[in-house]
Design an enzyme around this catalytic site. Structure first.
Site, PDB file in Angstrom:
ATOM      1  N   ASP A 103       0.864  -1.173   0.000  1.00 38.01           N
ATOM      2  CA  ASP A 103       0.000   0.000   0.000  1.00 38.01           C
ATOM      3  C   ASP A 103       0.904   1.227   0.000  1.00 38.01           C
ATOM      4  O   ASP A 103       1.900   1.267   0.721  1.00 38.01           O
ATOM      5  CB  ASP A 103      -0.877  -0.005   1.265  1.00 38.01           C
ATOM      6  CG  ASP A 103      -2.298   0.400   0.968  1.00 38.01           C
ATOM      7  OD1 ASP A 103      -2.471   1.496   0.403  1.00 38.01           O
ATOM      8  OD2 ASP A 103      -3.225  -0.360   1.303  1.00 38.01           O
ATOM      9  N   ASP A 211      -3.084   4.644  -2.449  1.00 38.06           N
ATOM     10  CA  ASP A 211      -4.202   5.174  -1.666  1.00 38.06           C
ATOM     11  C   ASP A 211      -4.642   6.548  -2.189  1.00 38.06           C
ATOM     12  O   ASP A 211      -3.798   7.433  -2.374  1.00 38.06           O
ATOM     13  CB  ASP A 211      -3.695   5.296  -0.218  1.00 38.06           C
ATOM     14  CG  ASP A 211      -4.794   5.563   0.778  1.00 38.06           C
ATOM     15  OD1 ASP A 211      -5.580   4.646   1.031  1.00 38.06           O
ATOM     16  OD2 ASP A 211      -4.850   6.683   1.321  1.00 38.06           O
ATOM     17  N   GLU A 273      -6.198   3.834  -6.144  1.00 33.05           N
ATOM     18  CA  GLU A 273      -7.535   3.988  -5.564  1.00 33.05           C
ATOM     19  C   GLU A 273      -8.032   5.383  -5.957  1.00 33.05           C
ATOM     20  O   GLU A 273      -7.384   6.378  -5.636  1.00 33.05           O
ATOM     21  CB  GLU A 273      -7.466   3.863  -4.043  1.00 33.05           C
ATOM     22  CG  GLU A 273      -8.849   3.841  -3.413  1.00 33.05           C
ATOM     23  CD  GLU A 273      -8.867   4.312  -1.964  1.00 33.05           C
ATOM     24  OE1 GLU A 273      -9.777   3.918  -1.233  1.00 33.05           O
ATOM     25  OE2 GLU A 273      -7.976   5.088  -1.566  1.00 33.05           O
ATOM     26  N   HIS A 346     -11.134  -3.378   2.825  1.00 32.24           N
ATOM     27  CA  HIS A 346     -11.148  -3.007   4.248  1.00 32.24           C
ATOM     28  C   HIS A 346     -12.016  -1.779   4.536  1.00 32.24           C
ATOM     29  O   HIS A 346     -12.171  -1.407   5.691  1.00 32.24           O
ATOM     30  CB  HIS A 346      -9.716  -2.768   4.718  1.00 32.24           C
ATOM     31  CG  HIS A 346      -9.093  -1.588   4.018  1.00 32.24           C
ATOM     32  ND1 HIS A 346      -8.807  -1.594   2.665  1.00 32.24           N
ATOM     33  CD2 HIS A 346      -8.749  -0.354   4.462  1.00 32.24           C
ATOM     34  CE1 HIS A 346      -8.310  -0.420   2.322  1.00 32.24           C
ATOM     35  NE2 HIS A 346      -8.262   0.351   3.393  1.00 32.24           N
ATOM     36  N   ASP A 347     -12.532  -1.129   3.482  1.00 28.80           N
ATOM     37  CA  ASP A 347     -13.381   0.057   3.678  1.00 28.80           C
ATOM     38  C   ASP A 347     -14.851  -0.224   3.388  1.00 28.80           C
ATOM     39  O   ASP A 347     -15.686   0.677   3.536  1.00 28.80           O
ATOM     40  CB  ASP A 347     -12.940   1.183   2.729  1.00 28.80           C
ATOM     41  CG  ASP A 347     -11.554   1.707   3.028  1.00 28.80           C
ATOM     42  OD1 ASP A 347     -11.138   1.658   4.201  1.00 28.80           O
ATOM     43  OD2 ASP A 347     -10.887   2.161   2.078  1.00 28.80           O
TER      44      ASP A 347
HETATM   45  C1  NOJ Z   1      -8.369   5.031   1.647  1.00 32.90           C
HETATM   46  C2  NOJ Z   1      -8.073   3.850   2.516  1.00 32.90           C
HETATM   47  O1  NOJ Z   1      -8.480   2.699   1.852  1.00 32.90           O
HETATM   48  C3  NOJ Z   1      -8.789   4.079   3.813  1.00 32.90           C
HETATM   49  O2  NOJ Z   1      -8.775   2.958   4.639  1.00 32.90           O
HETATM   50  C4  NOJ Z   1      -8.150   5.263   4.481  1.00 32.90           C
HETATM   51  O3  NOJ Z   1      -8.884   5.590   5.646  1.00 32.90           O
HETATM   52  C5  NOJ Z   1      -8.118   6.488   3.568  1.00 32.90           C
HETATM   53  N1  NOJ Z   1      -7.756   6.183   2.217  1.00 32.90           N
HETATM   54  C6  NOJ Z   1      -7.125   7.483   4.075  1.00 32.90           C
HETATM   55  O4  NOJ Z   1      -5.816   6.997   3.872  1.00 32.90           O
END
Ligand code: NOJ
Length: 582
Positions: A103, A211, A273, A346-347
């Site tokens: 990551d 990210d 992302e 994970h989100d």
């Molecule tokens: C995206 C990540 O996937 C998430 O888990 C994170 O809280 C935010 N970016 C900030 O880094």
């Protein structure tokens, strides 16, 4: 088409597995997963057949956002182990033919990163300009309500600016106040990031998941100021037009490509992302000729069940919207670019609880959802536990939540007082990120084989029957279905590269599409309901061969008609004679 069988990159035939280390496997009994825990589970990954593992952050971090707040990019947090442990994990995975993707969190650092510590120390510190510092809004006293330099809301509730008494200015943090945004306008910042990336590649990793990479360029007015967004909640506004896909984003990505990846070996993976990206943005990011990214995670399909009150106000999914969104992305990237395919990460809440049925039809709906996703054109990502059909946590009390985004939201929602506690809890139970973060369920023992200690987030009680051991023992399980889908992508060029055509766009319950390559054709059908569904398909599919199904007697069309069992998902191959007959 972007790629042919002869020149397609390795990742067109690959499946990537995401590990959220904190919840994967604990080796030392402190209740938090770690790198030596990963070593214990390498066989699981090998048996599943995945080609690469993406690790959510294990760098040194105060863990304000579970590692997405990094204080040292070139070391491992003691919570997860040591750099030597990471080297061992990389070597162990490489030895089994699995690549490692790190990551890369470079829109922001931790406020405890030495760069920020220096930056905040004085207005003339050489690193001052590495972050976004601004005085209070003209005419307003610093630190008074509404004096923030812009009205932008943070993704984690509240303003995106924090007042810093030491120098009397504010710094920007699009996420938590412990995640200050780096100023990519400054060439020294970019060079430092690229140097760090080269260091990781030299160490042997195989790429990066970047990210919120589409937030790195902010729109700066000629006088150096940043601009308000349209007002949303209270005095706060939506600043996204000022920092999403900013004016220099593509320039930065192309520069990064040149500085970090040019001249490197093949076999790397760059996935960005990109919340808020449209299909047109997706083409710009992933057209190979532009040399930016290999693929991006898009968000349209995971926003379809957000209600008028936002993410924590869930609304039922209308399947027609899902088909419209995913179909549009498939069509938009057909000639140039490439999709990353995902349901879970994970989100996001667990897909079987979200678009499926995590009760009576857990196995059927989880396998149907997997079938539909993995048969799209793109690179599928499997988030830990998805392959076990893990469900949402169904947490019922505020005290159970750990995620900073959820906790901040609760604080804000309660302060505003528009929503009852009960509705807040219902929203969290359906949508909170902690749903994805409960420990992986390895077996039926008290802590699911995850830890001998007290897990940092409760283990889902359903681990007594939903767990890896049980899944492995049952040939018709979600786990074995994922294994079959992964093997299918490895073996079948039509799955990898075939053209995608959406069928039945207006059907409210059945997802249907074809994939075609050089005269070979697959039909994919998914019943997104707990009722039987009958649909009409082209008669050339009559008597088609079943490639993969999820019920005992998979649906095969006859007389141009096919009947699907509840939550059935099936892949059919057109028989050669029918194909030549039209
Ligand atoms: C995206 C990540 O996937 C998430 O888990 C994170 O809280 C935010 N970016 C900030 O880094």
């Amino acid at each position: 088409m972007t790629f042919t069988v002869d020149d397609a990159p390795w990742w067109t035939g690959a499946v990537v597995y995401q590990i959220y280390p904190r919840s994967f496997q604990d080796s030392d009994g402190d209740g938090v997963g770690d790198l030596r825990g990963v070593l214990q589970r390498v066989d699981h990954l090998v048996d599943l057949g995945v080609d690469a593992v993406w690790f959510s952050p294990v760098y040194r971090s105060p863990q304000d956002d579970n590692g997405y707040d990094i204080s040292d990019y070139q070391d491992v947090d003691p919570l997860f182990g040591t750099l030597a442990d990471l080297d061992e994990v990389v070597a162990a995975l490489h030895a089994r033919g699995i690549k490692v993707v790190m990551d890369l969190v470079v829109n922001h650092t931790s406020d405890e990163h030495p760069w920020f510590v220096e930056s905040r120390s004085s207005t003339d510190n050489p690193k001052r300009d590495w972050y976004w510092w601004r005085p209070a809004r003209p005419g307003m006293a610093p630190a008074t309500p509404g004096a923030e330099p812009t009205n932008w809301a943070s993704f984690f509730s509240g303003p995106a600016w924090e007042y810093d008494e030491a120098t009397g200015e504010y710094y920007l943090h699009l996420f938590s106040r412990k995640q200050p945004d780096l100023n990519w306008e400054n060439p020294q910042v970019r060079e430092a990031v690229y140097a760090m990336m080269r260091w990781w590649l030299d160490r042997g990793v195989d790429g990066f998941r970047m990210d919120v990479i589409n937030l790195i360029s902010k729109n700066v007015a000629p006088d150096g100021s940043l601009v308000d967004g349209p007002v949303t909640t209270g005095a706060l506004g939506d600043g996204s037009a000022q920092y999403m896909h900013g004016p220099r984003l593509h320039e930065y990505l192309q520069e990064m490509h040149r500085e970090v990846f040019d001249g490197r070996r093949d076999g790397l993976l760059l996935v960005g992302e990109t919340p808020g990206a449209t299909v047109d943005d997706g083409v710009l990011f992933t057209d190979p000729q532009r040399r930016e990214l290999d693929m991006v995670f898009t968000f349209e399909h995971v926003g379809l069940d957000h209600g008028p009150g936002g993410k924590y106000d869930p609304a039922p999914l209308d399947l027609r919207d899902l088909k419209a969104v995913l179909g549009r992305w498939q069509a938009g990237l057909a000639e140039r670019g490439w999709n990353a395919l995902y349901w879970d990460n994970h989100d996001q809440p667990r897909i079987v609880s979200r678009f499926g049925d995590d009760g009576e039809y857990r196995r059927e709906s989880a396998t149907m959802l997997a079938t539909v996703l993995h048969l799209h054109r793109g690179t599928p990502y499997v988030y830990q536990g998805e392959e076990l059909g893990m469900t949402n946590a169904h947490l019922r009390s505020f005290d159970d939540y750990r995620d900073i985004e959820a906790l901040r939201y609760v604080e804000e929602a309660r302060a505003l007082g528009h929503v009852s506690d009960d509705r807040i809890l219902t929203g969290l139970a359906a949508m909170s990120r902690d749903n994805a973060r409960t420990p992986v369920q390895w077996d039926a023992s008290p802590n699911a084989g995850f830890t001998t200690g007290e897990p940092w987030l409760p283990v889902n009680p359903n681990h007594r029957h939903v767990n890896a051991e049980a899944e492995r023992a049952d040939p018709s399980s979600v786990y074995h279905h994922y294994r079959r889908l992964i093997a299918l992508r490895h073996d079948d060029p039509t799955v990898r590269l075939g053209d995608f055509t959406m069928l039945l766009p207006d059907h409210p319950h059945v997802y249907a599409f074809t994939r075609e390559l050089d005269g070979d054709a697959l039909l994919v059908l998914g019943n997104f309901s707990g009722d039987e569904q009958q649909v009409d398909v082209d008669a050339t599919w009559d008597g088609a061969d079943v490639v993969i199904g999820n019920v005992d007697d998979p649906a095969v069309p006859h007389g141009g008609r096919v009947r699907l069992a509840p939550w059935e998902g099936v892949v059919l191959r057109r028989v050669a004679a029918a194909a030549t007959g039209g």
